[in-house]
Design a protein around this motif. Structure first.
Motif, short mmCIF file in Angstrom:
data_model
loop_
_atom_site.label_atom_id
_atom_site.label_comp_id
_atom_site.label_asym_id
_atom_site.label_seq_id
_atom_site.Cartn_x
_atom_site.Cartn_y
_atom_site.Cartn_z
N ALA A 8 0.83 -1.21 0.00
CA ALA A 8 0.00 0.00 0.00
C ALA A 8 0.86 1.26 0.00
O ALA A 8 0.52 2.26 -0.65
CB ALA A 8 -0.94 -0.01 1.21
N SER A 9 1.99 1.22 0.69
CA SER A 9 2.89 2.38 0.73
C SER A 9 3.48 2.66 -0.65
O SER A 9 3.64 3.82 -1.05
CB SER A 9 4.01 2.14 1.74
N VAL A 10 3.81 1.59 -1.39
CA VAL A 10 4.30 1.78 -2.76
C VAL A 10 3.22 2.40 -3.62
O VAL A 10 3.47 3.34 -4.40
CB VAL A 10 4.77 0.44 -3.35
N ILE A 11 1.99 1.94 -3.48
CA ILE A 11 0.88 2.46 -4.27
C ILE A 11 0.60 3.92 -3.92
O ILE A 11 0.32 4.75 -4.80
CB ILE A 11 -0.38 1.59 -4.06
N GLU A 12 0.71 4.26 -2.65
CA GLU A 12 0.47 5.64 -2.20
C GLU A 12 1.49 6.61 -2.80
O GLU A 12 1.23 7.81 -2.90
CB GLU A 12 0.51 5.71 -0.68
N ALA A 70 0.82 -9.67 -9.02
CA ALA A 70 -0.25 -8.71 -9.32
C ALA A 70 -0.78 -7.97 -8.10
O ALA A 70 -1.85 -7.39 -8.15
CB ALA A 70 -1.40 -9.40 -10.06
N ASP A 71 0.00 -7.93 -7.01
CA ASP A 71 -0.43 -7.17 -5.83
C ASP A 71 -0.53 -5.68 -6.14
O ASP A 71 -1.46 -5.00 -5.69
CB ASP A 71 0.54 -7.39 -4.67
N LEU A 72 0.45 -5.15 -6.88
CA LEU A 72 0.42 -3.73 -7.19
C LEU A 72 -0.72 -3.40 -8.16
O LEU A 72 -1.42 -2.41 -7.99
CB LEU A 72 1.76 -3.28 -7.79
N ALA A 73 -0.88 -4.23 -9.18
CA ALA A 73 -1.95 -3.99 -10.15
C ALA A 73 -3.32 -4.01 -9.46
O ALA A 73 -4.16 -3.12 -9.68
CB ALA A 73 -1.91 -5.03 -11.26
N ALA A 74 -3.53 -5.00 -8.61
CA ALA A 74 -4.80 -5.08 -7.87
C ALA A 74 -4.96 -3.87 -6.96
O ALA A 74 -6.06 -3.32 -6.83
CB ALA A 74 -4.85 -6.37 -7.06
N GLY A 75 -3.86 -3.45 -6.34
CA GLY A 75 -3.92 -2.33 -5.41
C GLY A 75 -4.22 -1.01 -6.08
O GLY A 75 -5.01 -0.21 -5.56
N VAL A 76 -3.61 -0.74 -7.24
CA VAL A 76 -3.89 0.54 -7.90
C VAL A 76 -5.31 0.57 -8.45
O VAL A 76 -5.95 1.62 -8.47
CB VAL A 76 -2.86 0.85 -9.01
N VAL A 77 -5.81 -0.58 -8.89
CA VAL A 77 -7.20 -0.64 -9.35
C VAL A 77 -8.15 -0.34 -8.19
O VAL A 77 -9.08 0.46 -8.30
CB VAL A 77 -7.51 -2.01 -9.98
N ALA A 78 -7.91 -0.98 -7.04
CA ALA A 78 -8.78 -0.78 -5.87
C ALA A 78 -8.69 0.63 -5.31
O ALA A 78 -9.66 1.17 -4.78
CB ALA A 78 -8.42 -1.80 -4.79
N SER A 79 -7.51 1.25 -5.41
CA SER A 79 -7.29 2.56 -4.81
C SER A 79 -7.73 3.72 -5.69
O SER A 79 -7.79 4.86 -5.24
CB SER A 79 -5.81 2.74 -4.47
N GLY A 80 -8.01 3.45 -6.96
CA GLY A 80 -8.40 4.50 -7.87
C GLY A 80 -7.24 5.21 -8.53
O GLY A 80 -7.43 6.23 -9.21
N HIS A 81 -6.02 4.68 -8.36
CA HIS A 81 -4.83 5.31 -8.95
C HIS A 81 -4.50 4.76 -10.34
O HIS A 81 -3.51 5.17 -10.94
CB HIS A 81 -3.60 5.10 -8.05
N ALA A 82 -5.31 3.86 -10.87
CA ALA A 82 -4.96 3.16 -12.11
C ALA A 82 -4.81 4.11 -13.29
O ALA A 82 -3.97 3.87 -14.18
CB ALA A 82 -6.01 2.09 -12.43
N GLU A 83 -5.58 5.19 -13.34
CA GLU A 83 -5.54 6.08 -14.49
C GLU A 83 -4.21 6.81 -14.60
O GLU A 83 -3.84 7.29 -15.68
CB GLU A 83 -6.69 7.09 -14.40
N GLY A 111 -10.44 -7.10 -17.49
CA GLY A 111 -11.23 -5.94 -17.87
C GLY A 111 -11.13 -4.75 -16.93
O GLY A 111 -11.74 -3.71 -17.19
N GLN A 112 -10.39 -4.89 -15.84
CA GLN A 112 -10.31 -3.81 -14.85
C GLN A 112 -9.02 -3.01 -14.94
O GLN A 112 -8.92 -1.94 -14.33
CB GLN A 112 -10.42 -4.38 -13.43
N VAL A 113 -8.03 -3.51 -15.66
CA VAL A 113 -6.72 -2.86 -15.72
C VAL A 113 -6.66 -2.03 -17.00
O VAL A 113 -6.58 -2.59 -18.10
CB VAL A 113 -5.58 -3.90 -15.69
N PRO A 114 -6.66 -0.69 -16.89
CA PRO A 114 -6.73 0.15 -18.09
C PRO A 114 -5.40 0.43 -18.75
O PRO A 114 -5.34 1.18 -19.73
CB PRO A 114 -7.34 1.45 -17.53
N PHE A 115 -4.33 -0.15 -18.23
CA PHE A 115 -3.00 0.09 -18.79
C PHE A 115 -2.38 -1.24 -19.21
O PHE A 115 -2.77 -2.31 -18.72
CB PHE A 115 -2.10 0.79 -17.76
N PRO A 116 -1.38 -1.23 -20.10
CA PRO A 116 -0.76 -2.48 -20.56
C PRO A 116 0.14 -3.08 -19.47
O PRO A 116 0.86 -2.36 -18.78
CB PRO A 116 0.06 -2.05 -21.77
#
Length: 391
Positions: free
Chosen positions: A104-108, A119-132, A154-159
């Motif tokens: 979570a600290s990395v995602i923040e 895929a912990d980071l990918a799941a985390g950014v999707v859940a946190s709203g930082h994916a865009e 279908g939830q990951v908007p980036f490659p």
């Protein structure tokens, strides 16, 4: 310089000197600066070979914010990376809760690019709203690729370039790197003889193939448990005994899981194990062996060694578990991980795939995808040159 930092620097110095592919990439990145102005967020085993990869990315202009994976972080390497100015979270003794807090600290930190493992980071950014705000990323493992294509479909908007999809990684790092390091780690932890022992390998993907191959090369009697009919067919024609895991439970002396799936060795299998059976896991997540059931069923648990636990069951059987069911080649005693050559190859795949994401993400589709073929061919040529294959 602290003792911990000195240890990390010395270990990494030797490993850096034996990774010529990454050394060349470091020189190229220093000139091209593909990550200038980018922040790379990483969740990957923090060990010396990973430190060399991060040095390469930093030479290319990247700001690195990183954490390890649960149970495999090496504290001397954390000290080394922090000494270079990188932001690094985590310690070897972190609980699973602390590990997720580190993720979570990395995602923040809102990284632009993800270097993910599981895929912990990918799941985390999707859940946190930082994916865009993420340009793209890479995923190291089979387990992470499965999550991206199933749980996160279908939830990951980036490659996300899945390094594990590459045949270079499958053959070089998974079959030969993991195969060698898992068997080596089992030998180091237990000090038991391989020849003549009965081994059951659960899963016949690339890692399972390698583990079975190296066990047999050392003289082990090897059986394979595989639910996929085509992989089971391959294992049978490769000369292994093939059967259902519950049936093989009564035959095997030593069990190694390499499937990516949870509870592969669950209550039904544990109930059939012969006394003295030894369990180890080579998969990314520490869930392939149902350790919670094993602990609940035991009348007594003894810590025999830093990486060896004995479970005494009420019926008189004793079961041994290695490295608490975590990745035995990275979470066990004196963890070495995959060979230097295998990780030089695998981490060059990482480095060049991250460069492709940083410089040409617009030409990639969203979600999980394989390593671009032109990169695979380039890396294969470089590896053959480094190996001296034509000599």
């Amino acid at each position: 310089m602290s003792e911990l930092l000195e240890k990390g620097a010395a270990r990494t110095r030797w490993i850096r000197s034996r990774m010529p592919l990454l050394a060349a990439a470091r020189r190229e990145f220093a000139e091209r600066q593909p990550f200038a102005g980018r922040r790379i967020g990483m969740s990957l085993h923090l060990e010396p070979k990973t430190a060399v990869l991060l040095e390469v990315l930093a030479a290319g202009g990247a700001e690195v914010v990183a954490t390890g994976n649960h149970g495999s972080t090496q504290d001397d390497i954390v000290a080394l990376l922090r000494s270079t100015g990188m932001t690094v979270f985590g310690a070897r003794d972190d609980t699973i809760e602390q590990h997720m807090s580190n993720v979570a600290s990395v995602i923040e930190a809102k990284p632009d690019i993800l270097l993910d493992n599981g895929a912990d980071l990918a799941a985390g950014v999707v859940a946190s709203g930082h994916a865009e705000s993420v340009v793209g990323g890479t995923e190291e493992t089979t387990s992470g690729g499965i999550r991206l294509r199933d749980e996160l479909a279908g939830q990951v908007p980036f490659p996300v370039i899945v390094i594990n999809d590459s045949m270079l990684k499958a053959i070089g790092e998974n079959r030969h790197g993991v195969g060698q390091s898992v068997v080596e780690s089992v030998m180091r932890i237990t000090n038991l003889m391989i020849p003549g022992r009965r081994f059951v390998v659960a899963g016949y993907g690339w890692c399972g193939r390698g583990i079975a191959q190296y066990l047999r090369a050392f003289g082990g009697k090897v059986a394979v448990a595989e639910v996929d009919e085509l992989k089971a067919f391959e294992a049978a024609l490769d000369g292994y005994r093939v059967g259902d895991l519950a049936q093989l439970a009564e035959w095997g002396e030593f069990f190694i899981t390499a499937t990516g799936a949870p509870n592969v060795i669950g209550p039904d299998v544990i109930a059939r194990l012969q006394g003295g059976a030894i369990l180890a896991n080579a998969g990314h997540f520490p869930w392939e062996i149902d350790t919670a059931h094993l602990r609940a069923a035991a009348s007594a648990v003894s810590q025999l060694d830093a990486a060896i636990e004995r479970f005494d069951l009420p019926d008189g059987r004793e079961i041994t578990l290695l490295a608490e069911g975590r990745m035995v080649n990275l979470a066990g005693r004196e963890p070495k991980g995959n060979s230097l050559e295998a990780m030089d190859l695998g981490f060059l795949l990482q480095a060049l795939s991250l460069e492709r994401v940083a410089t040409a993400a617009a030409g990639l589709v969203p979600g999980a995808q394989p390593v671009p073929r032109d990169l695979e061919r380039l890396i294969a040529r470089r590896f053959l040159d480094a190996l001296g294959a034509d000599r």
